[in-house]
Design a protein around this motif. Sequence first.
Motif, PDB file in Angstrom:
ATOM      1  N   LEU A 124       0.828  -1.208   0.000  1.00  0.00           N
ATOM      2  CA  LEU A 124       0.000   0.000   0.000  1.00  0.00           C
ATOM      3  C   LEU A 124       0.863   1.260   0.000  1.00  0.00           C
ATOM      4  CD1 LEU A 124      -2.959  -0.863   2.426  1.00  0.00           C
ATOM      5  CD2 LEU A 124      -3.054  -0.472  -0.040  1.00  0.00           C
ATOM      6  N   ILE A 125       1.909   1.238   0.839  1.00  0.00           N
ATOM      7  CA  ILE A 125       2.782   2.415   0.929  1.00  0.00           C
ATOM      8  C   ILE A 125       3.444   2.693  -0.418  1.00  0.00           C
ATOM      9  CG2 ILE A 125       4.930   3.310   1.947  1.00  0.00           C
ATOM     10  CD1 ILE A 125       4.086   1.928   4.575  1.00  0.00           C
ATOM     11  N   SER A 126       3.926   1.641  -1.078  1.00  0.00           N
ATOM     12  CA  SER A 126       4.611   1.866  -2.356  1.00  0.00           C
ATOM     13  C   SER A 126       3.613   2.229  -3.464  1.00  0.00           C
ATOM     14  CB  SER A 126       5.445   0.654  -2.753  1.00  0.00           C
ATOM     15  OG  SER A 126       4.653  -0.500  -2.748  1.00  0.00           O
ATOM     16  N   LEU A 127       2.329   1.886  -3.243  1.00  0.00           N
ATOM     17  CA  LEU A 127       1.290   2.250  -4.207  1.00  0.00           C
ATOM     18  C   LEU A 127       0.932   3.740  -4.066  1.00  0.00           C
ATOM     19  CD1 LEU A 127      -0.197   0.219  -6.139  1.00  0.00           C
ATOM     20  CD2 LEU A 127      -2.176   0.472  -4.647  1.00  0.00           C
ATOM     21  N   VAL A 128       0.800   4.171  -2.789  1.00  0.00           N
ATOM     22  CA  VAL A 128       0.410   5.557  -2.517  1.00  0.00           C
ATOM     23  C   VAL A 128       1.594   6.507  -2.709  1.00  0.00           C
ATOM     24  CG1 VAL A 128      -0.564   7.121  -0.786  1.00  0.00           C
ATOM     25  CG2 VAL A 128      -1.363   4.756  -0.909  1.00  0.00           C
TER      26      VAL A 128
END
Length: 179
Positions: A116-120
């Motif tokens: 999620l962090i690397s997506l956001v």
Amino acid sequence: MGGVPSGRVHNLINVAAYSVLAGGVLLASAQNVVAVSPTQAVYFSLAYAAGTFLLSPDLDLAEGHVNSKRYWGVLGFLWAPYGMIFSHRGISHTWVVGPLTRLAYLAIMVGIGVGLISLVFPGVRLPTFPQTLNVAELWPALWPLLLGYYLSQWLHLMADGVRPDHGMRHSMRKIRKRF
Ligand SMILES: [Zn+2]
């Protein structure tokens, strides 16, 4: 009243057992009976504390309010699905597989979080998992971690009165019911 110990009682038992064990190891190493490096002692202690406070078998109640969920603070809700998946004192309370279910669940949660962090934030550089894992090289760090974690879990199970063959009897009963 009575029967199954509460989270607070489990914590007290584990902390008391740790104190006795630490005292024993200190005495034994002073007599040169055992050789434990300070790093190994730290790994053991961290894993033991994590197993006692953060990864307790009673997280199988995390769909409701439970002591071991509280230590996760705002992240406590992340354990609710674990509580829904695992019935109280079922597989979660077995000696070998039970502790592994919580490690696997944690790994999945961390994986989702990192994803999620690397997506956001696509620009963020996250620490990556080493491509090759050399177990022989990791072993000096791995065994104190495993021992600390499993010992904390087994003390919980012993205090609950769960026997090491709990899982087997549990599934045998299921199999017998089917026939
Ligand atoms: Zn329990």
